[in-house]
Enzyme design. Structure first.
Site, PDB file in Angstrom:
ATOM      1  CE  LYS A 163      -4.121  -2.027   0.532  1.00  0.00           C
ATOM      2  NZ  LYS A 163      -5.294  -1.806  -0.349  1.00  0.00           N
ATOM      3  CG  ASP A 188      -4.168  -0.958  -3.660  1.00  0.00           C
ATOM      4  OD1 ASP A 188      -4.621  -0.015  -4.335  1.00  0.00           O
ATOM      5  OD2 ASP A 188      -4.892  -1.724  -2.998  1.00  0.00           O
ATOM      6  CD  GLU A 213      -5.482  -2.813  -6.644  1.00  0.00           C
ATOM      7  OE1 GLU A 213      -6.650  -3.217  -6.468  1.00  0.00           O
ATOM      8  OE2 GLU A 213      -4.501  -3.331  -6.066  1.00  0.00           O
ATOM      9  CG  ASP A 238      -9.899  -2.235  -6.498  1.00  0.00           C
ATOM     10  OD1 ASP A 238     -11.023  -2.741  -6.626  1.00  0.00           O
ATOM     11  OD2 ASP A 238      -9.289  -2.234  -5.408  1.00  0.00           O
ATOM     12  CE  LYS A 262     -10.297  -5.613  -4.253  1.00  0.00           C
ATOM     13  NZ  LYS A 262     -10.100  -4.385  -3.435  1.00  0.00           N
TER      14      LYS A 262
END
Length: 369
Positions: A163, A188, A213, A238, A262
């Site tokens: 992250k 991300d 991401e 995402d 997802k």
């Protein structure tokens, strides 16, 4: 598929360690387990993956419970279905609330697979006997990240996701790369940047990341296309991908070179298959994202990730990554960086009833005539 009853279990479990992003920390995970039982006594299971507060999407556990209780289950009571795809069409009259929809729709897919005595992987069109497993590092310092990465590399994980945000990016990644120059790493950003940060994001190209991401706004497609033209690192979308049409437009505009699928974010497995098939046709790699799930959702992700287009290791880690004890039996395990796709019918895992009762907050039941 004649449904006899539906049960909703709201549960909560503490994480083994906090999950940190610039948006906040997750220490305890609430969720909803959905159990759909047919007239023959077979049961299918799904999981609602909304969080307790709306930091990832607008949904929460409370709003999902409302949608399931007052809207979606009554709709299913009035309109019996024979196939899970019909549920996706039925629920399309309700705007958004995709995590609530997916919680119920995935339970129907599990039940459908069990009725047909096939694994969910085979029902969905899966081809892989094993899937590569990736893991997320979400912490507040490079030192902590390196400790986690060392453990995960030892455990054989195939890909590490870290992250990042404007306060923790270049030097953070440089420190990791100095210790692991060849390790497959992706970053991300969870929408932490804007187009004003183009130079900052360009600088990350030197780290040879698999992808970055969702660097820009959670609902953006256009500005990501502008950014992708300026950086070498592939952009993965995402949060921006909520529907099949979002994925189609993002690919047409050149907004990304990778898409994260997802199940909860896009409303279920039917939509996930549609996006997978389109991306596969267009040569866009996809991978299966994680939501700090319990074992039921993790099992659905394993089945989905067995489809041929999932060429990048997903956020599908072992049960022990987050939980002292999961709610499924057996628990998900990673062997040499891979997870075996179950061959038995449905999702291939059983609900651990004893564990479920220990972590249960509330239960609601619905009968069908």
């Amino acid at each position: 598929m004649k449904i006899a009853s539906i049960e909703l279990f709201v549960i909560q479990m503490p994480l083994k360690s906090p999950f940190l992003t610039h948006l906040g920390a997750v220490n305890n995970r609430e969720g909803i387990i959905v159990k759909v039982t047919n007239s023959e006594g077979l049961s299918g299971f799904g999981e609602g993956v909304a969080f307790s507060t709306p930091w990832y999407t607008e949904e929460t556990v409370a709003t999902s419970l409302h949608m399931l209780t007052d809207i979606l289950i009554p709709l299913l009571q009035k309109h019996p279905i024979d196939h899970p795809e019909e549920a996706s069409h039925l629920f399309s009259s309700i705007r958004r609330n995709n995590m609530a929809k997916a919680a119920l729709e995935t339970a129907l897919w599990d039940l459908y697979a069990k009725v047909n005595t096939k694994s969910l992987s085979k029902i969905l069109g899966g081809t892989r006997p094993v899937i590569a497993s990736g893991v997320v590092v979400a912490t507040d310092s490079a030192a902590n990240a390196l400790r986690q990465i060392e453990q995960y590399v030892t455990e054989g994980y195939q890909r590490i996701k870290v992250k990042i945000n404007p306060n923790q990016d270049y030097s953070f990644l440089a420190e990791i790369r100095s210790h692991y120059p060849e390790l497959p790493i992706m970053a991300d950003a969870n929408s932490a940047y804007s187009l004003k940060d183009i130079d900052r994001l360009k600088a990350l190209d030197e780290f040879n990341l698999i992808m970055i991401e969702q660097p820009l706004a959670h609902d953006d497609i256009i500005e990501h296309a502008l950014l992708q033209k300026e950086i070498r690192t592939p952009i993965c979308l995402d949060e921006s991908i909520v529907t099949f049409d979002d994925a189609r437009k993002a690919i047409e505009f050149g907004s990304c070179k990778v898409i994260n699928i997802k199940v909860g974010r896009i409303g279920g497995l039917y939509e996930a298959i549609r996006i997978h098939d389109y991306c596969f046709e267009k040569g866009i790699p996809v991978w299966c994202g994680g939501m700090i799930e319990f074992g039921i959702s993790r099992a659905h992700n394993i089945a989905l990730a067995s489809l041929p287009g999932f060429s990048i290791p997903g956020d599908i880690s072992a049960s022990g990554r987050f939980w002292e004890e999961d709610i499924i039996s057996p628990e998900v395990t990673v062997e040499n960086g891979y997870i075996h796709v179950p061959l038995n019918s449905g999702i291939g895992y059983e609900l651990n009833e004893k564990r479920l009762q220990k972590v249960l907050l509330t239960k609601r039941s619905f009968t069908f005539s």
